[in-house]
Design a protein around this motif. Structure first.
Motif: not given
Lengths: 375, 375
Positions: A85, A87-89, A91-92, A95, A333, A375
């Motif tokens: 998985e 992390t949000v960081d 992915i950001n 992104k 992703y 996201i």
DNA sequence: TATTAGCACTCAATCGAGTAGAGTGCTAAC
DNA sequence: GTTAGCACTCTACTCGATTGAGTGCTAATA
């Protein structure tokens, strides 16, 4: 005994995880200690001996621990590893990198490649496939100044190329616009092969048989198409491999880099990719790869298509001891992001420019799509 | 004693030549043997001791031979080395590489960079200078399909960029041509800074105040100019340095490659170049370079100009122990070839497309020009 | 006075023996 | 079936000895 019992799987899993992070042969004692299996080193030793016999492990020399074989990695990738998985960081970060203003396909692939290599710390590559069947979407001749014009070609895959041509000084901009329209009308919708003598004759008649205008422009078009069809290859993070102990020897590093640098090998590599899985991603481990020079490495690739046509490939190359789970997660992703961007750039099948385009994309075979929340 | 007597020069010359080819500290005995100076090793030892005291040589440790210092190389480059004559084969090889069809400035620089690195076996780089004063030579808006158009920008330095923009679907191709002409008329001849609110207002009035057409196109223009002004940097032969013993340690190699890979440093480097000699070529040796990370290397660069404007730089980076004579010879040839090609591509000052264009170019300040016979 | 031969000295690099230590395989006990 | 114990193996590391290229100095020589 074809199948591994649960305990063997557990032990194999532990060993590969450890080896991936340490690059050191793993011994029985360290397995029994670090992972609470409730087993002594002796038992594990026996199991490891079995695993070696079955071909999942290799012993570099008698008094060393064991390391995974290609077969071991394959089993790990197919059955053992659990999805990583992000992390949000993370992915950001990706992104943001991926959404920097991009308005052409080659830029997109380059950006994707760069993001992947920075994120995974392996070497990444991207290529537009070599295809002799690009279809022209638009051809325009743009006057620049007296005596020269720019031929601009756009294909259905969203690639734009241009070529500067010299024309007789006598040609007026107005006449050029007429010529441009004729070219556009006659050539758009065709592939390169379809531009035959018939079509050329037709254009010649419409223009009024002025050879010294026709030929330079036609050459310009041809050159643009050649540029497009000659697969472009981007590399990124080539020097990352120097950070891995498998390449601590300069000779090995040089071999790898030289191989990578002769860019001829990459399209070959990307073409060689076997059946991508249902998620469009393929993993080749060590000797699974037909290219001899690559058999110490693993390669993970993903294809992107537009309307059934493969319009690009991106891949990462690293040691067989690769963080497969992480790479796979990142690749998934990025692949998704690329598809999104392609839609945005080319906008062929005008989906609305919205987040939840997936409700419209129903027909796609992408098995990831069900996961939702992009996201 | 500021000046070196002839014998010292001879000895220094011999030492540097040897060191350049072997990368091993040079001892007195080997000098007295290989070069027939008619001197014993003891004498040479004394001279070498003097040369060290004067700062031309360095002793890595007491019981080793000596290696040249930066000052030594500098003296070598300025006074000792004799010009290297390229063989006919070498020149032909470069000629062929350089004359592959090139029709844009950035392609030209890339090609030049590639040729240099392949020929010298060092790392090469090329950059278009970052300048906020590109002047627009032509601006064209080309319809692609309903809802999108291509903005094409050509500068006076021969750089071509394009940017795909979205327009309202209602815009007709015919209208777009009108718009295109207005943009071209109003913007050509201007630099980016000169495109102010006044000019925009003027265009707006001519078009008929349709904001949703004006803005995308203007953004497209701006983006093209940004692409142009953002100095593009090409690298080639980065991995060549792995072949040199000074980088046999992976850590050193990694440092170098990482430094090179953070492309930010290169424009800086190319900008930092001091006064190029009268032949347009500059050499920086070791610590002469202000950039700290580069102080173990030497850098040879050449600038190309068009009408007084520097429009590109190409350089090669290698160990201080560099084959200066050879690099210089190659650089001179490539520089000349580039100038020739620039004339051909941009054709601003329409010289005839002939071999003996030098007879026409009389005014050039290029000190090499006298040498004549350009292959 | 400039050059050279000779010699003692220095120091990195190389070699080799010895050692440490991680790990295995086997056996016997649990 | 599991484990403890032990002998065995083999790499990696250490450390002293040796080698050899090269110097600096001194005294002899032209």
């Amino acid at each position: 005994m074809m199948f591994l019992d649960d305990r063997k799987k557990l032990i194999l899993h532990a060993i590969i995880d450890d080896y991936i992070s340490t690059a050191e042969p793993i011994g029985s004692r360290s397995v029994s200690k670090k992972h609470e299996l409730g087993l002594s080193s002796a038992t594990i030793r026996n199991e490891m001996s079995d695993l070696e016999e079955l071909g999942y492990l290799i012993q570099p020399h008698t008094s060393a621990g064991r390391i995974p074989s290609d077969k071991g990695y394959r089993f790990y990738v197919d059955q053992l590893m659990k999805a990583c998985e992000l992390t949000v960081d993370e992915i950001n970060a990706m992104k943001i990198e991926m959404e920097t203003k991009i308005n052409e396909l080659s830029q997109l692939l380059r950006q994707a490649s760069s993001t992947m290599s920075r994120f995974t710390k392996y070497t990444s590559m991207a290529a537009t496939p070599e295809r002799k069947n690009s279809e022209l979407k638009a051809v325009q001749v743009v006057p620049i100044e007296r005596g020269s014009a720019l031929v601009v070609v756009v294909t259905n895959a969203g690639i734009i190329k241009n070529s500067l041509v010299k024309l007789p000084e006598t040609v007026s901009p107005e006449f050029l616009i007429r010529v441009s329209n004729i070219f556009n009308d006659k050539l758009s919708g065709l592939t390169l092969e379809q531009i035959n003598i018939m079509v050329i004759r037709e254009i010649e008649i419409l223009i009024g048989s002025s050879q010294e205008i026709l030929m330079p422009i036609l050459n310009g078009v041809t050159e643009c198409i050649n540029q497009i069809d000659t697969s472009e290859v981007y590399l990124d993070g080539t020097t990352n491999i120097l950070n891995y102990p498998e390449f601590k020897d300069v000779v090995k590093a040089r071999e790898f880099l030289n191989m990578i640098d002769t860019k001829d090998i990459l399209p070959l590599l990307l073409k060689n990719i076997k059946n991508a899985g249902d998620n469009g991603i393929s993993i080749q481990i060590g000797k699974e790869n037909e290219i001899e020079e690559m058999q110490d490495c693993s390669v993970v690739t993903a294809n992107y298509n537009l309307g059934g046509l493969v319009i690009g490939t991106i891949g990462i190359i690293g040691p067989t001891r690769m963080e497969y789970a992480r790479v796979l997660a990142a690749m998934k992703y990025i692949r998704r992001k690329i598809n999104e961007e392609i839609d945005r750039i080319i906008g062929n099948s005008f989906k609305d420019f919205n987040r939840d385009s997936k409700t419209i994309k129903g027909g796609l075979t992408d098995s990831d799509e069900e996961k939702g929340e992009l996201i």
